[in-house]
Scaffold this motif. Structure first.
Motif, PDB file in Angstrom:
ATOM      1  N   LEU A 217       0.824  -1.208   0.000  1.00  0.00           N
ATOM      2  CA  LEU A 217       0.000   0.000   0.000  1.00  0.00           C
ATOM      3  C   LEU A 217       0.859   1.260   0.000  1.00  0.00           C
ATOM      4  N   LEU A 218       2.017   1.205   0.658  1.00  0.00           N
ATOM      5  CA  LEU A 218       2.939   2.347   0.629  1.00  0.00           C
ATOM      6  C   LEU A 218       3.351   2.665  -0.799  1.00  0.00           C
ATOM      7  N   GLU A 245      -8.060   8.520  12.420  1.00  0.00           N
ATOM      8  CA  GLU A 245      -9.344   8.012  11.938  1.00  0.00           C
ATOM      9  C   GLU A 245      -9.141   7.091  10.737  1.00  0.00           C
ATOM     10  N   LEU A 246      -8.266   7.475   9.834  1.00  0.00           N
ATOM     11  CA  LEU A 246      -7.985   6.617   8.686  1.00  0.00           C
ATOM     12  C   LEU A 246      -7.308   5.328   9.137  1.00  0.00           C
ATOM     13  N   LEU A 247      -6.410   5.433  10.094  1.00  0.00           N
ATOM     14  CA  LEU A 247      -5.738   4.228  10.602  1.00  0.00           C
ATOM     15  C   LEU A 247      -6.753   3.260  11.197  1.00  0.00           C
ATOM     16  N   ALA A 248      -7.714   3.777  11.957  1.00  0.00           N
ATOM     17  CA  ALA A 248      -8.742   2.911  12.549  1.00  0.00           C
ATOM     18  C   ALA A 248      -9.560   2.219  11.459  1.00  0.00           C
ATOM     19  N   LEU A 249      -9.853   2.945  10.379  1.00  0.00           N
ATOM     20  CA  LEU A 249     -10.604   2.351   9.267  1.00  0.00           C
ATOM     21  C   LEU A 249      -9.788   1.243   8.605  1.00  0.00           C
ATOM     22  N   LEU A 250      -8.508   1.481   8.400  1.00  0.00           N
ATOM     23  CA  LEU A 250      -7.645   0.473   7.782  1.00  0.00           C
ATOM     24  C   LEU A 250      -7.508  -0.758   8.670  1.00  0.00           C
ATOM     25  N   LEU A 251      -7.413  -0.557   9.959  1.00  0.00           N
ATOM     26  CA  LEU A 251      -7.256  -1.675  10.891  1.00  0.00           C
ATOM     27  C   LEU A 251      -8.520  -2.515  11.020  1.00  0.00           C
ATOM     28  N   GLU A 267      -3.902  -9.364  -4.590  1.00  0.00           N
ATOM     29  CA  GLU A 267      -5.293  -9.606  -4.939  1.00  0.00           C
ATOM     30  C   GLU A 267      -6.221  -8.932  -3.934  1.00  0.00           C
ATOM     31  N   LEU A 268      -5.697  -8.557  -2.751  1.00  0.00           N
ATOM     32  CA  LEU A 268      -6.464  -7.807  -1.758  1.00  0.00           C
ATOM     33  C   LEU A 268      -5.900  -6.405  -1.585  1.00  0.00           C
ATOM     34  N   PHE A 269      -4.623  -6.301  -1.277  1.00  0.00           N
ATOM     35  CA  PHE A 269      -4.023  -5.016  -0.936  1.00  0.00           C
ATOM     36  C   PHE A 269      -3.409  -4.352  -2.174  1.00  0.00           C
ATOM     37  N   HIS A 270      -4.275  -3.757  -2.990  1.00  0.00           N
ATOM     38  CA  HIS A 270      -3.833  -3.125  -4.236  1.00  0.00           C
ATOM     39  C   HIS A 270      -4.292  -1.665  -4.270  1.00  0.00           C
ATOM     40  N   SER A 271      -4.024  -0.998  -5.368  1.00  0.00           N
ATOM     41  CA  SER A 271      -4.313   0.436  -5.455  1.00  0.00           C
ATOM     42  C   SER A 271      -5.800   0.736  -5.328  1.00  0.00           C
ATOM     43  N   ALA A 272      -6.660  -0.112  -5.912  1.00  0.00           N
ATOM     44  CA  ALA A 272      -8.096   0.124  -5.811  1.00  0.00           C
ATOM     45  C   ALA A 272      -8.584  -0.041  -4.373  1.00  0.00           C
ATOM     46  N   MET A 277     -10.610   2.710   0.536  1.00  0.00           N
ATOM     47  CA  MET A 277     -10.461   3.138   1.926  1.00  0.00           C
ATOM     48  C   MET A 277     -10.483   4.662   2.037  1.00  0.00           C
ATOM     49  N   LEU A 278      -9.846   5.338   1.097  1.00  0.00           N
ATOM     50  CA  LEU A 278      -9.828   6.802   1.127  1.00  0.00           C
ATOM     51  C   LEU A 278     -11.213   7.372   0.849  1.00  0.00           C
TER      52      LEU A 278
END
Length: 430
Positions: A217-218, A245-251, A267-272, A277-278
């Protein structure tokens, strides 16, 4: 036996190569050098490097990865072009080492098919015939599929290698004072995905699994913000502040709470995924983080998800490798989240952090040609241990090494012959 291991991970930026001279030392009954009593696989690193993908091929590969759709014509083209890129890397590595007896190619993962936590299939491209032609040696490839066929995750396959390396370490390591005597050790690789190996988990068995994204993701966020492929030295993340707040959503991602064995990838952690999440964060808060804040938050995500798993296993010392080791901001966040844990670079075990996985696959291929199972069912969830991979003959056919009476119980690596007791006669016999 001189073995060339090759690996391109989920960051799909380059082909890592490592040539290792491997010798099985049966004369280790007292467990000398920190290794456990029993046969020890001793490795001398002869060469390692990284061969970047050509820009055009990397762009084609990125366009074929999830969530994009792709035609079979594109798959066939990529299989050939990636195979040819691996072949060039193999020829270069073999020449640098004065020839090799065996090549082991992980290939390039383009899809890891997971449904409700069960792996249904896995696809690595890079036709091994090109490699055999270029390197003039037999090739072991397609190592993950057999574990999947036996009901496993097909990942992380480095569990056996990590366990051997950790078993071969002395109690005291350079820069590892915080570990103390008799440390509880694990191994962490920070590639596109972070994976953790624990030889002795609290329940008494071994554990190895993907904890979540490391650089995936980075890298997607940096590409989105700057057009660059990665955050050099963590410079952008260093200027940001964590958006809690964004960190809580990602977690809240369900993957983190799924029990092991488990594996994941792009297949899960990609740009889309990141864009989704954003979008959710924007709808909930009415704000969007600045690019440095987004990078800082994603660093915090990796640090938090890794640290939670390290603490869960009660580890006091972790051997760290992978491209994430080049990000000082990520390493600092990990250290801050694990103040009682010694984070030791894999170089302390004789393994350059960028070459460790290539060395690992060299060892897995050595196991294959000796007819030894190299999967760890407790870690992948397979029905049993399996001999991994498929063999492509070299110009002189298939390898015929001498049989091994007992599998190694530990592995020790170095860069000089002092690490190779009894190294005389180290050709195809072992």
């Amino acid at each position: 036996m001189k073995v060339l291991g090759m690996m391109s991970g989920t960051s799909h930026d380059a082909i890592d190569t490592a040539v290792v001279e491997l010798v099985l030392d049966d004369d280790n009954g007292d467990g000398d050098g920190g290794a456990a009593p029993g046969p020890v696989l001793r490795g001398r690193l002869l060469h390692h490097g990284a061969v970047p993908y050509p820009d055009g091929l990397r762009a084609e590969l990125a366009a074929a990865l999830p969530p994009h759709r792709v035609s079979m014509a594109a798959v066939c083209r990529l299989d050939t072009l990636i195979g040819q890129a691996f072949a060039r890397a193999a020829a270069e590595g073999a020449a640098a080492a004065g020839g090799v007896d065996l090549v082991v190619s992980h290939g390039q993962t383009v899809y890891h098919w997971v449904e409700h936590g069960t792996v249904r299939g896995t696809l690595q491209l890079g036709r091994p015939a090109w490699i055999a032609e270029a390197a003039g040696a037999p090739v072991v490839a397609d190592l993950r599929a057999r574990d999947v066929a036996a009901g496993g995750q097909g990942a992380p396959l480095v569990a056996l290698f990590d366990t051997l390396v950790l078993a071969g370490l002395p109690d005291a390591l350079p820069g590892a004072a915080a570990g103390g005597p008799g440390p509880r050790r694990g191994a962490l690789n920070l590639g596109g995905i972070a994976n953790l190996t624990v030889p002795h988990s609290p329940d008494g068995g071994a554990a190895a699994y993907d904890t979540g994204p490391a650089n995936a993701l980075l890298d997607a966020a940096v590409l989105r913000a700057t057009g660059e492929h990665y955050d050099r030295d963590g410079a952008l993340a260093a200027r940001g502040r964590v958006d809690t707040e964004l960190l809580a959503l990602l977690l809240a991602e369900p993957y983190y709470r799924r029990p092991a064995p488990k594996s994941t990838g792009k297949e899960l952690f990609h740009s889309a995924y990141l864009e989704r999440m954003l979008t959710e964060h924007r709808a909930a808060s009415g704000t969007e983080p600045a690019d440095p804040d987004l990078l800082a938050t994603l660093v915090a995500l990796t640090a938090r998800t890794v640290a939670d798993e390290v603490r869960r296993h009660g580890l006091t010392q972790v051997l760290v490798s992978g491209g994430g080791c080049r990000n000082p901001v990520l390493l600092a966040a990990l250290a801050a989240g694990l103040p009682e844990v010694a984070l030791v670079p894999s170089e302390a075990a004789g393994l350059p952090s960028d070459a460790k996985e290539a060395v690992a696959f060299a060892v897995l291929g050595w196991y294959t040609v000796h007819g030894l199972p190299a999967s760890v069912p407790a870690c992948t969830g397979a029905r049993g241990a399996r001999v991994l991979g498929s063999l492509t003959p070299g110009p002189h056919g298939l390898p015929r090494p001498d049989p091994v009476r007992r599998a190694p119980v530990a592995a020790v690596f170095g860069t000089d012959r002092e690490a190779m007791p009894g190294a005389a006669g180290t050709g195809m016999g072992r």
